[in-house]
Design a protein around this motif. Structure first.
Motif, short mmCIF file in Angstrom:
data_model
loop_
_atom_site.label_atom_id
_atom_site.label_comp_id
_atom_site.label_asym_id
_atom_site.label_seq_id
_atom_site.Cartn_x
_atom_site.Cartn_y
_atom_site.Cartn_z
N ALA A 1 -0.53 53.91 94.57
CA ALA A 1 0.43 53.63 95.89
C ALA A 1 0.27 54.82 96.84
O ALA A 1 0.85 54.78 97.89
CB ALA A 1 1.96 54.16 95.04
N LEU A 2 -0.70 55.70 96.66
CA LEU A 2 -0.89 56.95 97.45
C LEU A 2 -2.13 56.66 98.06
O LEU A 2 -2.19 57.28 99.21
CB LEU A 2 -0.85 58.29 96.80
N ALA A 3 -3.05 55.87 97.78
CA ALA A 3 -4.45 55.80 98.22
C ALA A 3 -4.45 54.95 99.64
O ALA A 3 -5.64 54.96 100.32
CB ALA A 3 -5.42 55.32 97.27
N GLU A 4 -3.64 54.32 100.01
CA GLU A 4 -3.71 53.43 101.34
C GLU A 4 -4.60 52.59 101.15
O GLU A 4 -5.49 52.43 102.13
CB GLU A 4 -3.63 54.44 102.50
N LEU A 5 -4.88 51.58 100.09
CA LEU A 5 -5.83 50.77 100.02
C LEU A 5 -5.83 49.65 101.27
O LEU A 5 -4.50 49.23 101.21
CB LEU A 5 -5.61 50.15 98.59
N ARG A 6 -6.92 49.21 101.52
CA ARG A 6 -6.88 48.14 102.43
C ARG A 6 -7.48 46.84 102.23
O ARG A 6 -8.54 47.13 101.36
CB ARG A 6 -7.41 48.63 103.63
N PRO A 7 -7.04 45.63 102.67
CA PRO A 7 -7.71 44.55 102.31
C PRO A 7 -9.14 44.69 102.50
O PRO A 7 -9.62 45.04 103.61
CB PRO A 7 -7.17 43.47 103.31
N GLY A 8 -9.90 44.08 101.69
CA GLY A 8 -11.69 44.07 101.78
C GLY A 8 -12.04 45.19 101.25
O GLY A 8 -13.57 44.86 101.21
N GLU A 9 -11.26 45.97 100.82
CA GLU A 9 -12.18 47.45 100.20
C GLU A 9 -12.46 47.16 98.93
O GLU A 9 -11.97 46.35 98.06
CB GLU A 9 -11.19 48.73 100.42
N THR A 10 -13.90 48.03 98.43
CA THR A 10 -14.11 48.23 97.14
C THR A 10 -13.71 49.34 96.43
O THR A 10 -13.81 50.60 97.10
CB THR A 10 -15.61 48.41 97.08
N VAL A 11 -13.10 49.26 95.29
CA VAL A 11 -12.20 50.35 94.65
C VAL A 11 -12.86 50.69 93.20
O VAL A 11 -13.28 49.84 92.69
CB VAL A 11 -10.93 50.31 94.63
N LEU A 12 -12.90 51.92 92.86
CA LEU A 12 -13.42 52.44 91.59
C LEU A 12 -12.51 53.21 90.92
O LEU A 12 -11.93 54.14 91.57
CB LEU A 12 -15.01 53.07 91.97
N ASP A 13 -12.07 52.98 89.87
CA ASP A 13 -11.03 53.79 89.06
C ASP A 13 -11.86 54.23 87.98
O ASP A 13 -12.44 53.65 87.06
CB ASP A 13 -9.96 52.70 88.47
N LEU A 14 -11.86 55.66 87.94
CA LEU A 14 -12.47 56.44 86.77
C LEU A 14 -11.71 56.78 85.70
O LEU A 14 -10.79 57.23 85.93
CB LEU A 14 -12.90 57.77 87.50
N GLY A 15 -12.18 56.08 84.60
CA GLY A 15 -11.40 56.30 83.30
C GLY A 15 -10.26 55.21 83.47
O GLY A 15 -8.74 55.56 83.19
N SER A 16 -10.43 53.81 83.39
CA SER A 16 -9.43 52.85 83.65
C SER A 16 -8.62 52.49 82.64
O SER A 16 -7.52 51.59 82.82
CB SER A 16 -9.99 51.70 84.43
N GLY A 17 -8.97 52.69 81.32
CA GLY A 17 -8.08 52.56 80.57
C GLY A 17 -7.61 50.94 80.23
O GLY A 17 -8.69 50.21 80.22
N GLY A 18 -6.43 50.72 80.02
CA GLY A 18 -5.95 49.52 79.88
C GLY A 18 -6.03 48.66 81.29
O GLY A 18 -6.02 47.35 81.17
N GLY A 19 -6.44 49.20 82.50
CA GLY A 19 -6.44 48.36 83.40
C GLY A 19 -5.42 48.24 84.64
O GLY A 19 -5.85 47.89 85.62
N ILE A 20 -4.42 49.19 84.31
CA ILE A 20 -3.47 48.74 85.34
C ILE A 20 -3.69 49.16 86.79
O ILE A 20 -3.30 48.54 87.64
CB ILE A 20 -1.93 49.44 84.95
N ASP A 21 -4.26 50.45 86.76
CA ASP A 21 -4.53 50.85 88.37
C ASP A 21 -5.49 50.01 88.92
O ASP A 21 -5.44 49.95 90.05
CB ASP A 21 -4.94 52.09 88.54
#
Length: 302
Positions: free
Chosen positions: A73-93
Motif C-alpha cells: 500500500a505504501l510502495a507506490e507500485l506501477r504497472p509493468g514493474e518487477t517486484v521482489l518480496d523478501l521473506g514472502s511467507g504465504g504470499g499475500i504481498d
C-alpha cells in the motif's frame, strides 16, 4: 552451529509450523510467534489489509500473514514493474503486488521455508494470477541477477536476519539503478533491556532482532542506498508488549513497562542511485554512511 545459523534454523522451524497452522485454518500471530485463535487480536499483525485487499487474495494468504505493515500500500507500485518480496511467507504481498503491477509486470516471492512455499504456491493457484513466481532461498543470498528488479518489498522479515548488512547489500545488488527499497519492519526507539535482546523466541517474534531507528538508516546507507527514511506506521504500547511477552516467563513479562512506545512498525524507504555501478559494492561501515548522509526531516529525532 554459529548464532546466525541458529537463528535461521529456529526461524525456519517456527515459520514451517506457522504454515501448518494455517493449513488447519488457524491464524498466526506476532511475526511467527505462537499461534492465536482466529478471533485473537495481535498488536503487530492485525488490521494491516483493508477489505478490498483482503477480498482480492485467497483466505489462506491472509491467515498466513505474519507482517507488521502493508508495504504494497505504501510502495507506490506501477504497472509493468518487477517486484521482489523478501521473506514472502504465504504470499499475500506477492499476490497484491502482482495485481498492482498488472499483466505487464511481475512479482517474485523469496522464502526459505518449504511449508510456506507450498502454501504460497497453493495461494497462487487459487488466485489465478500468472505473473507470479515463488523462489526458494535465503534473503542473504537472493537467487536473482544483478539489476533485475524495480522494487524490493518485505514485511517484518529483515529484522529476523542475523546478517542484515548482507541482506541490504543483496537488495542493492538486484535492484536496477533508480530502483526502490520499500519495506515494513519493526524498529526500536531508545534502549531495550538485554533480557529481550537475548530471547530467541522474541527474536522470532520480530522484537529481539529489531534495529534502532538510526542504526537501520545507517545500514541502509552503508549498502549504497540514498534518500533513506523511516515513516512510523504503528507504535506498540506497554499493554501490547505484555501481549507478546505473555509466554516468555515472569522475568521477561515484567519488562513490558520498560519497552512502552519503544517498538514501532516503520515503513523503510530508500533508492538505488540512478548511476550506480552494476558491480557488487564493497560494504562501508555504518558510521561512514551515517556521516555521509543526514536523515530526512522528521527522522532521527529531528
Amino acid at each position: 552451529m554459529d548464532s546466525g545459523e541458529n537463528v535461521k534454523q529456529v526461524v525456519r522451524e517456527r515459520y514451517g509450523a506457522a504454515a501448518q497452522r494455517v493449513a488447519r485454518g488457524d491464524r498466526n500471530a506476532c511475526c511467527g510467534g505462537k499461534g492465536a485463535a482466529l478471533d485473537a487480536v495481535d498488536p503487530i499483525t492485525s488490521n494491516l489489509y483493508d477489505a478490498s485487499q483482503a477480498a482480492g487474495v485467497p483466505e489462506q494468504a491472509l491467515l498466513a500473514s505474519l507482517g507488521c505493515g502493508n508495504p504494497t500500500a505504501l510502495a507506490e507500485l506501477r504497472p509493468g514493474e518487477t517486484v521482489l518480496d523478501l521473506g514472502s511467507g504465504g504470499g499475500i504481498d506477492v499476490l497484491l503486488s502482482a495485481r498492482r503491477v498488472g499483466p505487464g509486470g511481475f512479482a517474485f516471492g523469496l522464502d526459505m521455508t518449504d511449508e510456506m512455499l507450498a502454501l504460497a504456491q497453493e495461494n497462487k493457484r487459487r488466485s489465478g494470477l500468472k505473473n507470479v513466481q515463488f523462489l526458494k532461498g535465503e534473503i542473504e543470498h537472493i537467487p536473482l541477477p544483478d539489476n533485475s528488479v524495480d522494487v524490493i518489498i518485505s514485511n517484518c522479515v529483515i529484522n529476523l536476519s542475523a546478517d542484515k548488512d548482507r541482506v541490504l547489500r543483496e537488495a542493492f545488488r538486484v535492484l536496477k539503478p533508480g530502483g526502490r527499497f520499500a519495506v515494513s519492519d519493526v524498529v526500536v526507539r531508545g534502549e531495550v533491556p538485554e533480557s529481550i535482546r537475548r530471547s530467541m523466541n522474541l527474536w522470532i517474534g520480530c522484537v529481539a532482532g529489531a534495529l534502532s531507528h538510526d542504526e537501520y538508516l545507517a545500514k541502509v546507507r552503508a549498502a549504497g542506498f540514498e534518500q533513506a527514511a523511516i515513516e512510523v506506521t504503528r507504535v506498540y504500547s506497554a499493554e501490547d508488549a505484555r501481549d507478546f511477552l505473555a509466554q516468555e516467563g515472569e522475568e521477561v513479562r515484567q519488562l513490558a513497562a520498560q519497552v512502552d512506545g519503544k517498538f514501532v512498525s516503520g515503513f523503510v524507504r530508500a533508492t538505488k542511485p540512478a548511476g550506480a555501478s552494476t558491480a557488487r559494492i564493497e560494504p562501508k561501515s555504518s558510521t561512514q554512511a551515517d556521516q555521509a548522509s543526514c536523515c530526512a526531516p522528521g527522522c532521527c529525532g529531528t
